[in-house]
Design an enzyme around this catalytic site. Structure first.
Site, PDB file in Angstrom:
ATOM      1  CB  SER A 116      -0.963   0.016   1.191  1.00 10.65           C
ATOM      2  OG  SER A 116      -0.260   0.202   2.398  1.00 10.65           O
ATOM      3  CE  LYS A 151      -2.732   2.283   4.415  1.00 12.04           C
ATOM      4  NZ  LYS A 151      -1.924   1.083   4.613  1.00 12.04           N
TER       5      LYS A 151
END
Length: 144
Positions: free
Chosen positions: A65, A102
Site C-alpha cells: 500500500s 500510512k
C-alpha cells in the site's frame, strides 16, 4: 476498514554495533569516476539511521500500500517514536487494534491515513476509531 498489515518489530542493538567500510565521497550513478577519488572510512548504520536511541525501532513492511512512497513489501523501516506525527509524515499507526503504515493527512478537523498506491483507499479516522501513532518512519532499508 483498515488494511491488515503484519509488521515485525525489532529494537536496534547498540551493544553490538558493526562498522563497515564506507566511501564517504559518494559513488557516481552517472559516468564512471576513477576509484582513486574515493576515501574509505568506517560507518555504523545504527549510528547514522538512529537519532534517538531510546525511541527508535525497526519494523519489516508487509504489503504494497506504500509503494509510491518507496516502501515495498519486505523493506525494513526505521521508526522514531519521539517525532511529532504531523501532516504529510509517514507513520506506523495502530488503528482499531491493527498495525498499518500510512501517510498522515490532516484536513480541517479530520485525519486521514493515506496509502501511496491507487489500488488502496484512504482511511478516514473518525471518533469511532481508536488511533495510536506509534512513530514516524525516518528511513527505509531496501533489498535489491
Amino acid at each position: 476498514m483498515p488494511i491488515k498489515t503484519n509488521l515485525t518489530f525489532f529494537i536496534p542493538d547498540f551493544e553490538n554495533t558493526l562498522e563497515f567500510p564506507f566511501i564517504s565521497g559518494g559513488i557516481k550513478a552517472g559516468f564512471p569516476s576513477p576509484a582513486a577519488d574515493f576515501d574509505e572510512s568506517k560507518i555504523s548504520l545504527d549510528n547514522v539511521l538512529v537519532k534517538n536511541r531510546e525511541a527508535t525501532f525497526y519494523a519489516k513492511a508487509s504489503g504494497n500500500s506504500m509503494i509510491g512512497a518507496g516502501i515495498d513489501d519486505g523493506d525494513i523501516m526505521v521508526i522514531d517514536r519521539s517525532l511529532e506525527p504531523t501532516n504529510n509524515k509517514i507513520a506506523v499507526c495502530c488503528i482499531d487494534g491493527e498495525f498499518t503504515v500510512k501517510r498522515i493527512k490532516t484536513d480541517k478537523n479530520c485525519v486521514y491515513l493515506m496509502p501511496e498506491n491507487s489500488a488502496f483507499e484512504p482511511i478516514k479516522v473518525t471518533e469511532n476509531n481508536e488511533l495510536i501513532i506509534w512513530g514516524i518512519v525516518t528511513y527505509v532499508i531496501k533489498s535489491v
